[in-house]
Design a protein around this motif. Structure first.
Motif, PDB file in Angstrom:
ATOM      1  N   GLY A   1       0.609  -1.196  -0.086  1.00 34.80           N
ATOM      2  CA  GLY A   1       0.065  -0.113   0.002  1.00 34.80           C
ATOM      3  C   GLY A   1       0.919   1.403   0.272  1.00 34.80           C
ATOM      4  O   GLY A   1       0.527   2.238  -0.893  1.00 34.80           O
ATOM      5  N   PRO A   2       1.867   1.322   1.068  1.00 31.82           N
ATOM      6  CA  PRO A   2       2.587   2.825   0.985  1.00 31.82           C
ATOM      7  C   PRO A   2       3.384   3.139  -0.224  1.00 31.82           C
ATOM      8  O   PRO A   2       3.529   4.360  -0.571  1.00 31.82           O
ATOM      9  N   ALA A   3       3.441   2.014  -1.108  1.00 30.40           N
ATOM     10  CA  ALA A   3       4.249   2.389  -2.251  1.00 30.40           C
ATOM     11  C   ALA A   3       3.411   3.223  -3.305  1.00 30.40           C
ATOM     12  O   ALA A   3       3.747   3.824  -4.224  1.00 30.40           O
ATOM     13  N   PHE A   4       2.068   3.159  -3.278  1.00 27.23           N
ATOM     14  CA  PHE A   4       1.221   4.092  -3.852  1.00 27.23           C
ATOM     15  C   PHE A   4       1.085   5.563  -3.591  1.00 27.23           C
ATOM     16  O   PHE A   4       0.820   6.113  -4.426  1.00 27.23           O
ATOM     17  N   PHE A   5       1.830   5.781  -2.416  1.00 28.85           N
ATOM     18  CA  PHE A   5       1.686   7.017  -1.844  1.00 28.85           C
ATOM     19  C   PHE A   5       3.027   7.504  -1.380  1.00 28.85           C
ATOM     20  O   PHE A   5       3.418   7.410   0.121  1.00 28.85           O
ATOM     21  N   PRO A   6       3.932   7.759  -1.973  1.00 26.95           N
ATOM     22  CA  PRO A   6       5.593   8.047  -1.712  1.00 26.95           C
ATOM     23  C   PRO A   6       5.620   9.337  -1.014  1.00 26.95           C
ATOM     24  O   PRO A   6       6.432   9.473  -0.224  1.00 26.95           O
ATOM     25  N   ASP A   7       4.586  10.108  -1.265  1.00 25.32           N
ATOM     26  CA  ASP A   7       4.675  11.461  -0.637  1.00 25.32           C
ATOM     27  C   ASP A   7       3.582  11.471   0.625  1.00 25.32           C
ATOM     28  O   ASP A   7       3.133  12.839   0.828  1.00 25.32           O
TER      29      ASP A   7
ATOM     30  N   VAL B   1      -5.767   7.942  -7.294  1.00 21.73           N
ATOM     31  CA  VAL B   1      -4.524   7.035  -7.457  1.00 21.73           C
ATOM     32  C   VAL B   1      -4.904   5.629  -7.862  1.00 21.73           C
ATOM     33  O   VAL B   1      -4.323   4.946  -8.517  1.00 21.73           O
ATOM     34  N   PHE B   2      -5.828   5.143  -6.989  1.00 23.36           N
ATOM     35  CA  PHE B   2      -6.501   3.535  -7.302  1.00 23.36           C
ATOM     36  C   PHE B   2      -7.095   3.386  -8.696  1.00 23.36           C
ATOM     37  O   PHE B   2      -7.071   2.477  -9.153  1.00 23.36           O
ATOM     38  N   SER B   3      -7.494   4.514  -9.460  1.00 21.44           N
ATOM     39  CA  SER B   3      -8.159   4.356 -10.577  1.00 21.44           C
ATOM     40  C   SER B   3      -7.308   3.415 -11.841  1.00 21.44           C
ATOM     41  O   SER B   3      -8.205   2.661 -12.413  1.00 21.44           O
ATOM     42  N   VAL B   4      -6.345   3.981 -11.918  1.00 20.22           N
ATOM     43  CA  VAL B   4      -5.587   3.169 -12.998  1.00 20.22           C
ATOM     44  C   VAL B   4      -5.460   1.681 -12.567  1.00 20.22           C
ATOM     45  O   VAL B   4      -5.715   0.556 -13.250  1.00 20.22           O
ATOM     46  N   PRO B   5      -4.784   1.314 -11.390  1.00 24.17           N
ATOM     47  CA  PRO B   5      -4.730  -0.235 -11.054  1.00 24.17           C
ATOM     48  C   PRO B   5      -6.037  -1.280 -10.800  1.00 24.17           C
ATOM     49  O   PRO B   5      -6.108  -2.189 -11.546  1.00 24.17           O
ATOM     50  N   LEU B   6      -7.106  -0.657 -10.482  1.00 21.33           N
ATOM     51  CA  LEU B   6      -8.228  -1.121 -10.406  1.00 21.33           C
ATOM     52  C   LEU B   6      -8.913  -1.166 -11.598  1.00 21.33           C
ATOM     53  O   LEU B   6      -9.540  -2.267 -12.151  1.00 21.33           O
ATOM     54  N   GLY B   7      -8.788  -0.300 -12.748  1.00 15.48           N
ATOM     55  CA  GLY B   7      -9.345  -0.397 -13.957  1.00 15.48           C
ATOM     56  C   GLY B   7      -8.693  -1.482 -14.805  1.00 15.48           C
ATOM     57  O   GLY B   7      -9.204  -2.316 -15.556  1.00 15.48           O
TER      58      GLY B   7
ATOM     59  N   VAL C   1      -6.638 -10.672  -5.476  1.00 16.89           N
ATOM     60  CA  VAL C   1      -5.948  -9.418  -5.642  1.00 16.89           C
ATOM     61  C   VAL C   1      -5.815  -9.166  -3.860  1.00 16.89           C
ATOM     62  O   VAL C   1      -6.926  -9.446  -3.098  1.00 16.89           O
ATOM     63  N   SER C   2      -4.684  -8.491  -3.379  1.00 18.58           N
ATOM     64  CA  SER C   2      -4.545  -8.427  -1.866  1.00 18.58           C
ATOM     65  C   SER C   2      -5.387  -7.096  -1.618  1.00 18.58           C
ATOM     66  O   SER C   2      -5.580  -6.277  -2.271  1.00 18.58           O
ATOM     67  N   THR C   3      -5.802  -7.238  -0.107  1.00 17.71           N
ATOM     68  CA  THR C   3      -6.189  -6.067   0.472  1.00 17.71           C
ATOM     69  C   THR C   3      -4.948  -5.046   0.669  1.00 17.71           C
ATOM     70  O   THR C   3      -3.684  -5.501   0.388  1.00 17.71           O
ATOM     71  N   LEU C   4      -4.877  -3.941   1.244  1.00 16.63           N
ATOM     72  CA  LEU C   4      -3.912  -2.862   1.256  1.00 16.63           C
ATOM     73  C   LEU C   4      -3.780  -2.763   2.984  1.00 16.63           C
ATOM     74  O   LEU C   4      -4.784  -2.667   3.468  1.00 16.63           O
ATOM     75  N   ASP C   5      -2.498  -2.386   3.256  1.00 16.42           N
ATOM     76  CA  ASP C   5      -2.261  -1.789   4.705  1.00 16.42           C
ATOM     77  C   ASP C   5      -1.638  -0.947   4.577  1.00 16.42           C
ATOM     78  O   ASP C   5      -0.611  -0.437   4.026  1.00 16.42           O
ATOM     79  N   LEU C   6      -2.258   0.218   4.858  1.00 19.25           N
ATOM     80  CA  LEU C   6      -1.628   1.420   5.225  1.00 19.25           C
ATOM     81  C   LEU C   6      -1.815   2.187   6.601  1.00 19.25           C
ATOM     82  O   LEU C   6      -2.725   2.335   7.292  1.00 19.25           O
ATOM     83  N   PRO C   7      -0.456   2.340   7.098  1.00 17.63           N
ATOM     84  CA  PRO C   7      -0.220   2.887   8.604  1.00 17.63           C
ATOM     85  C   PRO C   7      -0.980   4.412   8.322  1.00 17.63           C
ATOM     86  O   PRO C   7      -0.842   5.150   7.412  1.00 17.63           O
ATOM     87  N   ALA C   8      -1.815   4.659   9.490  1.00 21.62           N
ATOM     88  CA  ALA C   8      -2.246   6.119   9.618  1.00 21.62           C
ATOM     89  C   ALA C   8      -1.142   6.954   9.957  1.00 21.62           C
ATOM     90  O   ALA C   8      -0.165   6.490  10.455  1.00 21.62           O
ATOM     91  N   SER C   9      -1.557   8.266   9.242  1.00 14.69           N
ATOM     92  CA  SER C   9      -0.222   9.217   9.610  1.00 14.69           C
ATOM     93  C   SER C   9       0.020   9.468  11.141  1.00 14.69           C
ATOM     94  O   SER C   9      -1.017   9.769  12.197  1.00 14.69           O
ATOM     95  N   PRO C  10       1.270   9.666  11.610  1.00 15.10           N
ATOM     96  CA  PRO C  10       1.548   9.560  13.058  1.00 15.10           C
ATOM     97  C   PRO C  10       1.238  10.932  13.705  1.00 15.10           C
ATOM     98  O   PRO C  10       1.223  11.188  14.719  1.00 15.10           O
ATOM     99  N   ALA C  11       0.763  12.084  12.831  1.00 17.58           N
ATOM    100  CA  ALA C  11       0.575  13.288  13.074  1.00 17.58           C
ATOM    101  C   ALA C  11      -0.795  13.835  13.223  1.00 17.58           C
ATOM    102  O   ALA C  11      -1.177  14.899  12.979  1.00 17.58           O
TER     103      ALA C  11
END
Length: 201
Positions: A54-60, A69-75, A91-101
């Motif tokens: 999951g985090p690879a989709f959102f480097p920033d 962001v998901f529209s292309v891979p899902l399409g 297809v795997s589910t995603l794991d995304l850590p919440a923002s620490p701030a």
């Protein structure tokens, strides 16, 4: 996948006792999907896993534009599923850590994105590899290895990768009908004394 697959492939092959094909190069799964002449579509592969970090989709960092962001891979997944009905897509589910701030009243875009991705897979009626559940089971600190991600684009610890390989094998067996789902016995004088036809329940 969108991460280095070599060690995971070896673990899966060892457990499955079968050869496992992975797309050549790093993060080339979308290119493989788009190329009608790719080895992926020309092969007799029956079960195809798309395993995503999951985090690879959102480097920033993740924000409210996650659906875009998901529209292309899902399409691509939806199109491939329509065009290649001879294959089973998992297809795997995603794991995304919440923002620490994240402030107390802030919007948790990570959780919203994870739920959105899962809902889209369900809408497409695609079997899922529940990566986020595996992470919750082992714990994020033990499942991932940040050093390996920066060193070689391999996000998982050895423990995490082993657990993921076991789940891939379990799901592969299940979708191919290799798992026993029930055991039928002659119940008369087996699980209890008596003959149900004559004696009743």
């Amino acid at each position: 996948a969108n991460f280095t697959l070599d060690s995971l492939r070896l673990r899966v092959e060892k457990k499955l006792k079968e050869d496992v094909f992975t797309s050549p190069g790093f993060d080339t799964w979308q290119t493989e999907f788009l190329n009608p002449d790719s080895r992926l579509w020309q092969s007799d592969i029956k079960v195809l896993f798309v395993v995503l970090h999951g985090p690879a989709f959102f480097p920033d960092g993740i924000d409210s534009r996650f659906a875009e962001v998901f529209s292309v891979p899902l399409g691509l997944i939806a199109q491939a599923q329509t065009e290649h009905k001879d294959k089973i897509f998992v297809v795997s589910t995603l794991d995304l850590p919440a923002s620490p701030a994240l402030p107390l009243a802030g919007v948790d875009h990570a959780n919203l994105a994870v739920a959105f991705w899962r809902a889209e897979l369900e809408r497409l009626n695609i079997p899922v590899l529940n990566l986020s559940e595996l992470v919750a089971e082992l714990g994020r600190e033990r499942f991932y290895n940040a050093k390996m991600w920066y060193f070689g684009s391999l996000p998982f610890s050895q423990q995490g990768e082993t657990l993921l390989a076991e789940e891939i094998v379990r799901v592969a067996d299940a979708v191919r009908g290799k798992r026993k789902k029930c055991l039928v016995l002659d119940l008369d004088n087996t699980l209890w004394g008596g003959v149900i036809g004559e004696d009743g329940l």
